[in-house]
Design an enzyme around this catalytic site. Structure first.
Site, mmCIF file in Angstrom:
data_model
loop_
_atom_site.group_PDB
_atom_site.id
_atom_site.type_symbol
_atom_site.label_atom_id
_atom_site.label_comp_id
_atom_site.label_asym_id
_atom_site.label_seq_id
_atom_site.Cartn_x
_atom_site.Cartn_y
_atom_site.Cartn_z
ATOM 1 N N ASN A 150 2.890 8.772 8.139
ATOM 2 C CA ASN A 150 3.917 8.688 7.279
ATOM 3 C C ASN A 150 3.358 8.902 6.306
ATOM 4 O OD1 ASN A 150 3.438 5.776 6.661
ATOM 5 N ND2 ASN A 150 5.222 5.548 6.224
ATOM 6 N N GLU A 248 0.162 -4.913 7.611
ATOM 7 C CA GLU A 248 1.752 -4.139 6.719
ATOM 8 C C GLU A 248 2.252 -3.272 8.174
ATOM 9 O OE1 GLU A 248 2.900 -5.054 4.605
ATOM 10 O OE2 GLU A 248 0.860 -5.580 3.463
ATOM 11 N N CYS A 282 8.551 2.891 5.720
ATOM 12 C CA CYS A 282 8.957 1.707 5.876
ATOM 13 C C CYS A 282 9.483 1.140 5.153
ATOM 14 C CB CYS A 282 7.844 0.906 6.160
ATOM 15 S SG CYS A 282 6.583 0.461 5.086
ATOM 16 N N GLU A 460 -1.009 -6.515 -0.389
ATOM 17 C CA GLU A 460 -1.942 -5.997 -0.974
ATOM 18 C C GLU A 460 -0.955 -5.820 -2.464
ATOM 19 O OE1 GLU A 460 -1.300 -2.047 2.204
ATOM 20 O OE2 GLU A 460 -3.207 -2.785 2.788
#
Length: 479
Positions: A150, A248, A282, A460
């Site tokens: 994405n 993630e 996301c 992260e």
């Protein structure tokens, strides 16, 4: 037909088994290049190259590593137009989005971690009258970084930049759906003076190349961004091997709108948080909850704005939405619109394929708004990852918190209110790793990024990333 290659040991090379995959251009629905379908043999070559390079890279001073990563950052900047066009063509996103978000952010990622490593300080703890403890942080060794389609270079660099800055050698695999900018990155790394074997970029399917990276015994950590089901598989596979994991994963993010919000600013931002990158982020707020006193006003104004959103070829300067990333993904998104109808929802606008003149086979979808669904139906519980949002009224804080927290995901949440006490109270109660108040997608590279529940494991960004890509060693010295 251009054939991309793997980047191993500082050079481009064909896959060992000579197998390739077609790479489709979403805007036209046609194949425009081919990529290696790498296997465990290619991963083994990359690991051997990384083993050879690790002593050189890990023992290099932080300032020397920093200088190379700064040059890498500058190299992307110098090729900005090339990277922007490649990202837009490969992913289907508007050219303007790649130019203003994706590639500039990749530049920033490398530059940020290049400088952060110089200022990364170890901890010390004095034991009065006894001695002192101090912490050493050493690179792990060889790490695997697997990124999604994405935000291809944006998220690719988000992983490999801190891994490299910390002194690790990297085996990286971009999504096979969007490989092109990762392919270009090898040239930039070479020009920046990165030693051969430090960064290795392999292309191919997750079930072959990705699986081989996860299973390889000499790859000591895995950083993965992608779907929750794949994350579950990686966790099951890597945990018994005692690898470090950063996962993630998915999101089904709530956008909570109270009646006392700044309506104009909220409406503009909600349009973006719903459909940016064709809803393929996301962090998009796919479940919109609106306090009942302004529900009808919001619905009318929001649908009007969505109706006027231009869906067009990514090169069109007026395009707000381009093409979704692939034909199978387009079909998945449309199947959820049909599911919503079956579950009793009403499609207020969109929910259909768009035909763009001259690009009739492209994967274009009209942005979709659905109302009338229960908070716990499949449409409101499962990640669609496309230009589809639902809107639902609420009456109380308790009610909207229950609905917002009802999914298995917990990545992000957006909250619109002028009540400072309520803002902090709600932020504390939302089951989300990230909460934006009166804003959306404001990212500070110093802050931790990640989700709760099925949205992932670990964090992260900033020091969190550098901690993940290092091993801590405590040293005690007696007075």
């Amino acid at each position: 037909m251009e054939r991309l290659q793997n980047f191993i040991d500082g050079a481009y090379c064909d896959p060992v088994k000579g197998q390739y995959l077609d790479n489709y251009e979403p805007a036209s629905g046609t194949v425009y290049s081919q990529i290696p379908n790498s296997t465990e043999e290619d991963v083994e070559l990359a690991v051997k190259a990384a083993e050879k390079a690790f002593p050189i890279w890990s023992e290099m001073s932080k300032s020397e590593r920093s200088a190379i990563l700064v040059k890498l950052s500058e190299g992307i900047q110098a090729r900005m137009d090339e990277f922007v066009k490649a990202e837009s063509r490969d992913n289907g996103k508007p050219l303007s989005l790649a130019a203003h978000v994706d590639i500039p952010r990749a530049v920033s990622n490398f530059h940020f971690f290049a400088t952060a490593i110089i200022h990364y300080a170890s901890e010390s703890h004095q034991m009065e009258g006894v001695g002192v403890n101090y912490t050493l942080r050493k690179p792990i060794g060889i790490v695997g970084c697997i990124s999604p389609w994405n935000l291809p270079l944006y998220l690719f660099s988000w992983k490999i930049a801190p891994a490299l800055a910390a002194g690790n050698c990297v085996i990286a695999k971009p999504s096979e759906i969007t490989p092109y900018t990762a392919y270009l990155l090898g040239k930039v790394a070479k020009e920046a003076g990165m030693p051969d074997g430090v960064l290795n970029i392999l292309h191919g399917e997750g079930r072959y190349a990705g699986d081989a990276i996860v299973k390889h015994t000499k790859i000591k950590a895995i950083s993965f961004t992608g779907g929750t089901a794949t994350g579950e598989y990686i966790a099951r596979t890597a945990a018994p091997m005692f690898k470090k994991l950063s996962l993630e994963l998915g999101g089904k993010n709530p956008n909570i709108i109270f009646a006392d919000c700044d309506f104009k600013e909220m409406l503009s931002t909600t349009l973006r948080s719903s459909f940016a990158n064709q809803g393929q982020i996301c962090l998009c707020g796919s479940r919109i909850f609106v306090e009942r006193p302004i529900y009808d006003k919001f619905k009318e104004e929001f649908v009007k704005r969505v109706d006027s959103t231009v869906v067009a070829h990514p090169d069109n300067p007026d395009a707000k939405l381009g093409a979704v990333v692939s034909k199978p993904h387009m079909e998945k998104v449309l199947s959820y619109v049909e599911l919503a109808k079956e579950e009793g929802g009403t499609v207020l606008t969109g929910g259909e394929r768009v035909t763009v003149e001259g690009y009739e086979n492209g994967y274009y979808l009209r942005p979709t708004v659905i109302e009338g669904l229960s908070f716990d139906c499949r449409t409101n519980q499962e990640e669609i990852f496309g230009p589809v949002v639902t809107i639902t009224p609420f009456d109380t804080e308790e009610e909207v918190l229950m609905m917002a927290n009802s999914t298995k995901y917990g990545l992000s949440a957006t909250l619109w209110t002028s009540d400072l006490k309520r803002a902090h109270r709600m932020a504390n109660e939302l089951h989300s790793g990230i909460v934006w108040i009166n804003s959306w997608l404001v990212r500070d590279l110093r802050t931790p990024f990640g989700g709760m529940k099925a949205s992932g494991v670990g964090r992260e960004g900033g020091w969190e990333a550098l901690r993940f890509f290092t091993e801590a060693k405590n040293v005690f010295v007696k007075y």
